[in-house]
Design an enzyme around this catalytic site. Sequence first.
Site, PDB file in Angstrom:
ATOM      1  N   GLU A  45      -4.701   4.724   0.923  1.00  7.44           N
ATOM      2  CA  GLU A  45      -4.583   5.581   2.125  1.00  7.44           C
ATOM      3  C   GLU A  45      -6.226   5.792   2.458  1.00  7.44           C
ATOM      4  OE1 GLU A  45      -2.739   9.537   1.783  1.00  7.44           O
ATOM      5  OE2 GLU A  45      -3.120   9.929   4.158  1.00  7.44           O
ATOM      6  N   LYS A 113       1.001   6.391  10.189  1.00  5.15           N
ATOM      7  CA  LYS A 113       1.773   7.488   9.650  1.00  5.15           C
ATOM      8  C   LYS A 113       2.299   8.387  10.686  1.00  5.15           C
ATOM      9  CE  LYS A 113       0.510  10.499   5.295  1.00  5.15           C
ATOM     10  NZ  LYS A 113      -0.998  11.014   5.062  1.00  5.15           N
ATOM     11  N   CYS A 149       1.923   7.731   2.525  1.00  3.17           N
ATOM     12  CA  CYS A 149       2.292   8.946   1.568  1.00  3.17           C
ATOM     13  C   CYS A 149       2.747  10.342   2.157  1.00  3.17           C
ATOM     14  CB  CYS A 149       0.238   9.562   1.711  1.00  3.17           C
ATOM     15  SG  CYS A 149       0.057  10.926   0.485  1.00  3.17           S
TER      16      CYS A 149
END
Lengths: 543, 543
Positions: A45, A113, A149
Amino acid sequence: MQDLTLVMAQLDPLVGDIPGNTDLAIETVREACIEHGADIVVLPELFLTGYPPEDLLFRPSMEKRLREARVRMAEKIARDVLVIVGYPGRREGKLYNLAGLLYNGEWQEEYAKQALPNYQVFDEQRYFSPGQETLVFKHKGVRLGILICEDIWEDAPVAQARKAGADILITLNASPYHQDKPAERLRLLAGRAEQVKCPLVYVNQIGGQDDLVFDGGSAVVDAKGQLKVQAPYWQVGLMPAQFIKTKKGWEPRAGEVEPEVDPEESLYCALVTGLRDYVNKSGFKGVVLGLSGGIDSALSLAIAVDALGPQRVQAVMMPYHYTSEISKEDAAKQAKMLGVHYEVLPIAPIVEAFDDTLAESFAGTPRDTTEENLQSRVRGTLLMAISNKKGVMVLTTGNKSEMAVGYATLYGDMVGGYNALKDVYKTWVYRLAKWRNTQEPAIPERVIERPPSAELAAGQQDSDSLPPYDTLDAILSRYIEGDMSAEAIIDAGFDRDDVYQVVKLVDRSEYKRRQAPIGVRVTPRGFGRDRRYPIVNGWQPGE
Amino acid sequence: MQDLTLVMAQLDPLVGDIPGNTDLAIETVREACIEHGADIVVLPELFLTGYPPEDLLFRPSMEKRLREARVRMAEKIARDVLVIVGYPGRREGKLYNLAGLLYNGEWQEEYAKQALPNYQVFDEQRYFSPGQETLVFKHKGVRLGILICEDIWEDAPVAQARKAGADILITLNASPYHQDKPAERLRLLAGRAEQVKCPLVYVNQIGGQDDLVFDGGSAVVDAKGQLKVQAPYWQVGLMPAQFIKTKKGWEPRAGEVEPEVDPEESLYCALVTGLRDYVNKSGFKGVVLGLSGGIDSALSLAIAVDALGPQRVQAVMMPYHYTSEISKEDAAKQAKMLGVHYEVLPIAPIVEAFDDTLAESFAGTPRDTTEENLQSRVRGTLLMAISNKKGVMVLTTGNKSEMAVGYATLYGDMVGGYNALKDVYKTWVYRLAKWRNTQEPAIPERVIERPPSAELAAGQQDSDSLPPYDTLDAILSRYIEGDMSAEAIIDAGFDRDDVYQVVKLVDRSEYKRRQAPIGVRVTPRGFGRDRRYPIVNGWQPGE
């Protein structure tokens, strides 16, 4: 039978160094292709900026630099491999935490994200807008569901990616370590994969960034939640995973799986990694520390030598009237054991010069902690002089128990650039020292066995002013990590006076912690961005 | 003709002290009723906890304490007055930033803040969920649209409240001061009121909380955006506003309006308020500072005396070989002017003791900044000894220009609990010193006129190693508050070498700032929670 090689790139970026991280990405992909015949390479990430980039995200040329980096990546990786890498990017004025997909010299798609953590050490909502769309990307016949994540710590993004047809879920991560985190993470991965009946690839970064340390442990679990491949913890490297297409779908082949690491080793590695990266990424020649004959500085010295090698570490013993002979002997012995430069600088003449200067001002007042703090500050000033003159960083050696209750001297033993033990409770300092000695002796046994003392007054022991460390740490961890109230801790079986003493000391010491050096965060609630308490604070402990 | 008296309660809460803040709320409402015949009393945002409560919001009894506080308020204020007060509260597991409406001993309604700032110094999304509903509450024939702080900085909440029929908009605030903020805020209020054609009541708090300071300036604007009533800045107090019902709707009567304050006075008051609240709310007896004969410590002394009175302030001159005679004279003169306790502690014997102790270790190395830092650290250690012995806080005196470029010694002149000048550029230090002397002489003129020097080496002047302060500050404010790149600053007409020198120094000094004491934030970007940069940082200045 169709198959696919996916390479997990467990790398250590340098925050802010976009050109350097880009070079590393390009080199990594090349190696993954040559060494492993990669069809897909997954990087962590926000890899191109490093994690967390914090307010560097507000720098005006951030976007331009990232655009140039992506152009360069596309030019240099114009081959038959799908690269998935994290970076921030702006769309219609809003900033997103993205995963970009590069294939054959062309950027194909981007995923934004969706779940943005804004708790504990995380401030992602300060910077990013949440993505609203699932991305499932078809490559060589396999549909890849891309996630980042925090997305896998929530239900919705995973379920949506699966619903959109993903054969394999791929998550890019920058997931910081704390004690028990590796096991917690594996449980999560297994649970998610099983929940949606889909294999899951988890790529994490490595290394230290200020107070955060990343442990790696990149992994592949199958649709039943079984761990099939796992990269080593605490090591940079490439870990290939093979997927084959069966009647049931795409399945990961069993590959290398890292054996479980015991908690002492895991924690010790975190401290070594955090310190090494801080010193090396900051460009220090080495470190100097005050070696007192006590266990905190002894363990710090062992960690420093393991992180940097003995040539880059120096130790200074600064005895005063209250320093015992065994402290001097043990400090000298350990320095010799580990082969570090060692010197002895007695502080009495300096302390006396301070006493003389202050004599008139202090006339008629009794001796108190002022004089103890003074000894500590003379030592701190000597260490800083050596640091300034020799270009080495002072390593601070106080532990979490001390930092919690303020049992440390500002501008004294708290001086330094970094503290490897900052988030390590005293009881764990002992566990780590013992564990380290089982590998190869690094700490004289007497240092571990003798009762702890700051040696700032005659016959002083830590237990004179604090509960024994096993009690202290048990109260502290309930109060700090457990967010329990004083009364709840008492109900759990602790002495009322002990609990109120400890809790009040913690509340009252916030001002000291604000001026403390940073250090490796290794618990679920370290002091720093993880625990944001006011200094001016009228809250009274109780329920 | 129908009319209504609304009282704006511009108060100074203590963060965490829920019982104390509740007492203050009860007492305030009583006074507003007796003195002003209030129909409505409005208190600031999150008043019962104080703002910002930070991670105290995670304390397990937070809700219980607030519940008890609200029960007590209802019991004690069972009368014909509508009280509107801010506090946090949980609904279905989620925490909200609420305004509660109490009338006649009963809690009537609650409004949940919709716009949650998570930028600059604000972390509200760490704690709160956003409210989704407008609240318009009808009381004595007038429909009150309730809003909280950030709600009025965005379009939607205001427009929705008006659309739902609000006759008067009421906003509870905890809006921190920075330079130019009062004017910016008045423009906003006027613009919003005019935009939706509705009078607006703005109630702000007063006082210092760690690095934040609140200036008050509570105000009423009419539906044309005209300022009709305004409470004084920097003063706790009650300010009544009358509303009358006309054919056009509810209109505020013209009342007292605070004359505009000049920028020097406003800034000076911020510094005095921040320091006073920090010292008093922390329970310190007073402060001690090192008086060097330079302008930073001279202005700090004036601020300390204005904040605490001369009896609570002491000054120490710590001369060394490089301290000029005029420094000694001016320090003594100012201490006498202001009537503070003053002592002189020469540091040469202590510095020599350090030099002797380090002689062997430093043999063969040239003198460098190590020796300068040593002088500074000896002074810091002396001040801390006085602090420890006498229970007074050390006041740090470095300015923003120094903190930006790292022109300060960690554990030396950076020691202390609080720094009034932390966010004040050097050029503003001069402006403030001159302004303060126009009120009543507090700083010897020679201190203001002589060229600045740290006096850590023979003949040293600040301009030897830094650009002149007007240039330095112009570069710094563009880089820090303006988020401009090095190249953009050069394009704006500054010297290339100066710009790169300054920008690199700022980037490289982050580690020092992390260990600096807190101080009053007075610019739109102070060092601290306002500017979150990594210490380990590979970003290269440029575009």
